[in-house]
Design a protein around this motif. Structure first.
Motif, mmCIF file in Angstrom:
data_model
loop_
_atom_site.group_PDB
_atom_site.id
_atom_site.type_symbol
_atom_site.label_atom_id
_atom_site.label_comp_id
_atom_site.label_asym_id
_atom_site.label_seq_id
_atom_site.Cartn_x
_atom_site.Cartn_y
_atom_site.Cartn_z
ATOM 1 N N ILE A 42 0.831 -1.201 0.000
ATOM 2 C CA ILE A 42 0.000 0.000 0.000
ATOM 3 C C ILE A 42 0.870 1.256 0.000
ATOM 4 C CG2 ILE A 42 -1.656 1.318 1.369
ATOM 5 C CD1 ILE A 42 -2.971 -1.300 2.080
ATOM 6 N N LEU A 43 1.937 1.252 0.825
ATOM 7 C CA LEU A 43 2.822 2.416 0.853
ATOM 8 C C LEU A 43 3.500 2.607 -0.498
ATOM 9 C CD1 LEU A 43 4.523 2.188 4.355
ATOM 10 C CD2 LEU A 43 2.782 3.794 3.591
ATOM 11 N N TYR A 44 3.846 1.504 -1.133
ATOM 12 C CA TYR A 44 4.493 1.597 -2.439
ATOM 13 C C TYR A 44 3.587 2.311 -3.434
ATOM 14 C CZ TYR A 44 6.063 0.246 -7.068
ATOM 15 O OH TYR A 44 6.446 0.280 -8.368
ATOM 16 N N SER A 45 2.320 1.882 -3.487
ATOM 17 C CA SER A 45 1.428 2.486 -4.474
ATOM 18 C C SER A 45 1.212 3.963 -4.169
ATOM 19 C CB SER A 45 0.101 1.733 -4.522
ATOM 20 O OG SER A 45 -0.567 1.904 -3.312
ATOM 21 N N SER A 46 1.328 4.323 -2.893
ATOM 22 C CA SER A 46 1.168 5.718 -2.525
ATOM 23 C C SER A 46 2.431 6.523 -2.859
ATOM 24 C CB SER A 46 0.843 5.776 -1.032
ATOM 25 O OG SER A 46 0.714 7.082 -0.605
ATOM 26 N N LEU A 47 3.591 5.952 -2.571
ATOM 27 C CA LEU A 47 4.861 6.646 -2.815
ATOM 28 C C LEU A 47 5.166 6.772 -4.306
ATOM 29 C CD1 LEU A 47 6.943 5.032 0.021
ATOM 30 C CD2 LEU A 47 6.766 7.490 -0.361
ATOM 31 N N GLU A 48 4.666 5.812 -5.066
ATOM 32 C CA GLU A 48 4.925 5.824 -6.498
ATOM 33 C C GLU A 48 4.359 7.091 -7.136
ATOM 34 O OE1 GLU A 48 2.842 2.902 -8.618
ATOM 35 O OE2 GLU A 48 4.498 2.411 -9.968
ATOM 36 N N LYS A 49 3.256 7.576 -6.549
ATOM 37 C CA LYS A 49 2.598 8.743 -7.116
ATOM 38 C C LYS A 49 3.161 10.051 -6.579
ATOM 39 C CE LYS A 49 -1.286 6.596 -6.175
ATOM 40 N NZ LYS A 49 -2.575 6.363 -5.662
ATOM 41 N N LEU A 50 4.183 9.934 -5.748
ATOM 42 C CA LEU A 50 4.777 11.127 -5.142
ATOM 43 C C LEU A 50 5.288 12.066 -6.236
ATOM 44 C CD1 LEU A 50 5.578 12.143 -2.279
ATOM 45 C CD2 LEU A 50 7.789 11.081 -2.646
ATOM 46 N N ASP A 51 4.953 13.340 -6.107
ATOM 47 C CA ASP A 51 5.391 14.328 -7.095
ATOM 48 C C ASP A 51 6.840 14.703 -6.802
ATOM 49 O OD1 ASP A 51 5.809 16.359 -8.806
ATOM 50 O OD2 ASP A 51 3.945 17.437 -8.348
ATOM 51 N N ARG A 52 7.758 14.198 -7.631
ATOM 52 C CA ARG A 52 9.178 14.406 -7.314
ATOM 53 C C ARG A 52 9.638 15.829 -7.537
ATOM 54 N NH1 ARG A 52 11.921 8.785 -8.929
ATOM 55 N NH2 ARG A 52 10.031 7.559 -8.597
ATOM 56 N N GLN A 53 8.893 16.544 -8.378
ATOM 57 C CA GLN A 53 9.279 17.943 -8.592
ATOM 58 C C GLN A 53 9.187 18.726 -7.292
ATOM 59 O OE1 GLN A 53 6.612 18.876 -11.792
ATOM 60 N NE2 GLN A 53 8.243 18.713 -13.303
ATOM 61 N N LEU A 54 8.230 18.330 -6.449
ATOM 62 C CA LEU A 54 8.100 19.003 -5.154
ATOM 63 C C LEU A 54 9.326 18.741 -4.289
ATOM 64 C CD1 LEU A 54 4.350 18.454 -4.213
ATOM 65 C CD2 LEU A 54 5.461 20.567 -4.917
ATOM 66 N N LEU A 55 9.848 17.493 -4.380
ATOM 67 C CA LEU A 55 11.048 17.176 -3.601
ATOM 68 C C LEU A 55 12.206 18.058 -4.047
ATOM 69 C CD1 LEU A 55 10.970 13.259 -3.524
ATOM 70 C CD2 LEU A 55 10.054 14.867 -1.851
ATOM 71 N N GLU A 56 12.345 18.175 -5.381
ATOM 72 C CA GLU A 56 13.442 18.999 -5.917
ATOM 73 C C GLU A 56 13.251 20.462 -5.523
ATOM 74 O OE1 GLU A 56 13.340 18.166 -10.096
ATOM 75 O OE2 GLU A 56 13.727 16.033 -9.710
ATOM 76 N N ALA A 57 12.012 20.940 -5.647
ATOM 77 C CA ALA A 57 11.737 22.339 -5.302
ATOM 78 C C ALA A 57 12.080 22.596 -3.846
ATOM 79 C CB ALA A 57 10.272 22.657 -5.562
ATOM 80 N N SER A 58 11.698 21.643 -2.995
ATOM 81 C CA SER A 58 11.960 21.796 -1.572
ATOM 82 C C SER A 58 13.457 21.898 -1.312
ATOM 83 C CB SER A 58 11.355 20.611 -0.827
ATOM 84 O OG SER A 58 11.860 20.544 0.462
ATOM 85 N N ALA A 59 14.234 21.027 -1.989
ATOM 86 C CA ALA A 59 15.679 21.057 -1.808
ATOM 87 C C ALA A 59 16.243 22.380 -2.331
ATOM 88 C CB ALA A 59 16.328 19.876 -2.523
ATOM 89 N N ASP A 60 15.736 22.840 -3.483
ATOM 90 C CA ASP A 60 16.210 24.098 -4.065
ATOM 91 C C ASP A 60 15.977 25.262 -3.123
ATOM 92 O OD1 ASP A 60 17.098 22.901 -6.266
ATOM 93 O OD2 ASP A 60 15.400 23.432 -7.563
ATOM 94 N N LEU A 61 14.862 25.197 -2.409
ATOM 95 C CA LEU A 61 14.528 26.311 -1.530
ATOM 96 C C LEU A 61 15.238 26.214 -0.185
ATOM 97 C CD1 LEU A 61 10.754 26.586 -2.394
ATOM 98 C CD2 LEU A 61 12.557 28.180 -3.014
ATOM 99 N N GLY A 62 16.123 25.220 -0.058
ATOM 100 C CA GLY A 62 16.979 25.189 1.117
ATOM 101 C C GLY A 62 16.528 24.290 2.241
ATOM 102 N N ALA A 63 15.540 23.450 2.007
ATOM 103 C CA ALA A 63 15.108 22.541 3.071
ATOM 104 C C ALA A 63 16.112 21.405 3.204
ATOM 105 C CB ALA A 63 13.736 21.979 2.759
ATOM 106 N N THR A 64 16.331 20.963 4.448
ATOM 107 C CA THR A 64 17.192 19.802 4.647
ATOM 108 C C THR A 64 16.402 18.562 4.228
ATOM 109 O OG1 THR A 64 16.388 19.452 6.869
ATOM 110 C CG2 THR A 64 18.291 20.902 6.619
ATOM 111 N N PRO A 65 17.104 17.454 3.946
ATOM 112 C CA PRO A 65 16.385 16.222 3.558
ATOM 113 C C PRO A 65 15.325 15.835 4.588
ATOM 114 C CG PRO A 65 18.723 15.968 3.181
ATOM 115 C CD PRO A 65 18.548 17.299 3.846
ATOM 116 N N LEU A 66 15.656 16.044 5.876
ATOM 117 C CA LEU A 66 14.705 15.677 6.916
ATOM 118 C C LEU A 66 13.443 16.541 6.832
ATOM 119 C CD1 LEU A 66 14.934 13.542 9.138
ATOM 120 C CD2 LEU A 66 15.379 15.400 10.749
ATOM 121 N N GLU A 67 13.667 17.835 6.616
ATOM 122 C CA GLU A 67 12.518 18.739 6.484
ATOM 123 C C GLU A 67 11.677 18.358 5.280
ATOM 124 O OE1 GLU A 67 13.344 23.168 8.092
ATOM 125 O OE2 GLU A 67 14.809 22.412 6.651
ATOM 126 N N THR A 68 12.355 18.064 4.168
ATOM 127 C CA THR A 68 11.635 17.661 2.967
ATOM 128 C C THR A 68 10.788 16.420 3.250
ATOM 129 O OG1 THR A 68 13.483 18.462 1.665
ATOM 130 C CG2 THR A 68 11.897 17.052 0.539
#
Lengths: 372, 302
Positions: B188-214
């Motif tokens: 179930i977690l896999y099917s949920s994580l698969e749909k994760l919008d990775r652009q948001l992860l990149e944006a978060s990192a670009d804006l200076g969030a630590t991996p933990l914060e992201t």
């Protein structure tokens, strides 16, 4: 719904193995009598005259036995298995047992089934060979005169232990209390309120069938003393654990012990001195039997000394049939696990049903013991 | 039981073609929902109602007329002894859920995000593989692993570590049950994580969030429905399990599932009390589903 045919390639299954049967039974607990009597028992199927459905313990029949019956009588025998008397009764009461013409209840269950009018009174003129049984089995307490049941196999409850580790060996139940520290988490007792509380009652000098709440409470308190040292209450998984040496002593049925002992030469079975429970598994014809003639044929077949002696050896259970006993090779006759010496037997008693009120006292103390 | 993040479709939204005859409009849904609906009503709803009806008859035994007369069986369940058993079941179920979530999330994350995509199906398959054997066999396997001279202690001994006494204790129950239900959580977690919008992860990192914060601010909120659904499935399944407690739990392993079993197949059966316990269990599960649906959804609202 006709039962499905089972093959018995592995006769060394535990006699009272409840977990496996659970799923099957729970799914069978549908309420059949929808005129709104809870669980009405009746014949649900018409079976052909040449087919016999048998409801028995796992390990009590095998392919050879069923084939031999068919060869002798021309009746095709099909066996289903249950893992506890209560499971069998529940299936019968849920209306799913209407196909069976032969059932194998234990002694106390014969009384319960008889009292609920679930059994056919046997027609003695149709049975040959009842007189071949030992005298003491011809007039048992649970069914005087064998009017409703034919004794098939008997046994005791006792202790199986590792003789390399335990020296001196256990002789009686109180050994467990006296050696509590040495046996810490290396012993199991049966997961059965009547058997386990009963053994302690016996040790304290009461009867297995006592109805005195004070006595039952004393037994409960005694068990509570031992509880920290007990690994688990277990009727089945002890087998592999005692073979590998992870358990030193386990309370068990003699038939199970007899199957396990060949797998580890250090294991021995002892019938405790102060006495233990005697059990008898029987053949009965349910009142709803669709094919009683085939059922009598099965009873007569099982009473033949040659057949009884053969299954006694192959399926490892003690026969109450004197003529069959005499046919056994001497090493089986002298097997003290199957046929314990008489003195220990004299102190033993059969479990008899105690009625709802008393049984629920046992059950309540048991729940306290296993849930506290 | 799906935990949806989308607002429900308005029931009044006009059909594409307003000219379809009424019969045809109903034919589709009836054909699609009919078989499953019938299955649910006949095999789930009706039996549940029957259980409820029997639970209202005190001291009923097979062969008696079912005449509902009161709540005696429910009062019986509030005995401190039975409350204790119910709480033990809840403890096992909640513990299993927490363990499965802790163990399952990294695995699902790795399979969905980090592992090469051509391996994903194979990895998932590997995780589901244990489900092909019966749960009884898996419990026995844990007995073999955890017993004092078992596999675990042999391995520990061979690398010079002291042995562990895990079996016949609650810890062994939690190990066995987590193992049993982990595949559900991972799937179930896999099917949920698969749909994760990775652009948001990149944006978060670009804006200076630590991996933990992201992780806490992007990944977890986005997968909350999956976490809720997975936890719920594991919780409900483990609440009804009695094989693992029975075989691994030692002397104090009574669960409510076993208590219900004893009311039907034990030596002093009480079908009415067993039905009352079942009804209580159904209620506990229903309430937890309702709560999770409500709060699981609210958390994910923007």
């Amino acid at each position: 719904m006709p039962p499905t045919q089972l093959h018995f390639d592995r006769p060394n299954l535990s006699r009272r193995r409840f977990l496996q049967g659970t799923a099957a039974v729970l799914s069978g607990l549908a309420l059949s009598g929808c005129g709104w009597t809870l669980a009405d028992v009746r014949t649900t199927v018409k079976t052909a005259a040449d087919v016999l459905y048998i409801y028995t313990w796992a390990g009590y029949t095998d392919r050879d036995l069923l084939d031999r019956f068919t060869a002798e009588t021309g009746i095709r025998a099909i066996a289903d298995v249950f893992s506890s008397n209560e499971e069998m009764l529940a299936k019968l009461q849920a209306g799913a047992g209407g196909a069976y013409s032969i059932i194998y209840p234990s002694d106390y269950m014969v009384i319960k089934m008889r009292d609920r009018n679930l059994l056919t009174e046997l027609d003695r003129s149709k049975i040959v060979g009842l007189d071949r049984l030992y005298d003491r089995f011809q007039n048992p307490e649970y069914d005087p005169g064998d009017r409703y049941s034919v004794p098939l196999s008997w046994g005791t409850t006792g202790l199986i232990y590792n003789s390399k580790v335990l020296d001196p060996p256990p002789k009686d139940w109180d050994y467990l209390w006296e050696n509590q520290e040495a046996l810490y988490k290396r012993m199991t007792l049966l997961n059965d309120p009547r058997e386990t509380i009963g053994a302690v009652l016996r040790m304290l000098g009461y009867s297995y069938n006592t109805k005195d709440p004070k006595a039952i409470e004393r037994a409960y308190e005694k068990l509570l003393e031992l509880k920290p040292a007990i690994a688990s209450f277990d009727s089945d998984a002890w087998r592999s654990r005692i073979i590998t040496g992870d358990l030193t002593v386990a309370m068990c049925y003699s038939s199970d012990a007899n199957e396990v002992i060949p797998e580890n030469e250090d294991l021995r079975y002892v019938l405790p001195k102060s006495g233990s429970s005697l059990w008898m598994d029987t053949l009965v014809i349910p009142a709803s039997a669709p094919n009683p003639d085939a059922a009598y044929a099965w009873i007569n077949f099982m009473l033949q000394p040659e057949v009884a002696a053969e299954i006694c050896q192959r399926l490892s259970f003690a026969t109450p049939n004197e003529a069959a006993f005499e046919l056994l090779p001497s090493e089986v006759q002298n097997n003290v696990t199957l046929f314990p010496p008489n003195p220990a037997l004299q102190n033993s008693e059969s479990l008899i049903p105690l009625g709802e009120n008393v049984t629920s006292i046992y059950d309540r103390y048991w729940t306290r013991l296993t849930s506290g | 039981m799906s935990v949806s993040t989308k607002p429900p479709l308005s029931p009044n939204s006009p059909p594409d073609s307003g000219k379809t005859p009424l019969g045809q409009q109903w034919l589709g849904p009836v054909a699609l929902l009919g078989p499953a609906g019938l299955w649910l009503v006949v095999l789930l709803v009706l039996p549940t109602l029957v259980i409820f009806e029997i639970s209202l008859v005190p001291d009923i035994v097979p062969g008696m007329k079912v005449i509902p007369s009161g709540l005696d069986n429910y009062l019986l369940a509030f005995d401190p002894l039975y409350i204790k058993v119910i709480f033990r079941s809840l403890f096992f179920a909640l513990g299993t859920t927490a363990l499965c979530l802790l163990l399952g999330f990294p695995v699902a994350y790795w399979i969905a995000i980090l592992a090469p995509s051509r391996w994903r199906n194979l990895l998932l398959m590997g995780f589901v593989l244990p489900l092909w054997t019966s749960s009884l066999l898996r419990a026995y396997a844990w007995v073999t692993i955890l017993r004092p001279t078992g596999v675990l202690n042999t391995v520990l001994g061979s690398i010079g570590l002291p042995g562990l006494e895990l079996i016949d204790r609650p810890s062994a129950v939690l190990i066995g049950m987590s193992y049993d239900f982990l595949p559900y959580m991972v799937l179930i977690l896999y099917s949920s994580l698969e749909k994760l919008d990775r652009q948001l992860l990149e944006a978060s990192a670009d804006l200076g969030a630590t991996p933990l914060e992201t992780f806490w601010k992007i990944t977890v909120p986005q997968t909350a429905p999956g976490i809720a659904a997975g936890s719920l499935l594991v919780f409900i399944s483990s609440l009804g399990d009695f094989v693992d407690p029975e075989l691994l739990g030692g002397t104090s392993s009574g669960t409510v599932a076993r208590l219900i079993y004893n009311q039907f197949l034990g030596q002093s059966p009480n079908w009415g009390f067993g039905s009352a316990l079942s009804t209580i269990l159904i209620l506990v599960v229903s309430v937890s589903i309702a709560l999770l649906l409500k709060y699981g959804d609210r958390d994910t609202q923007p």
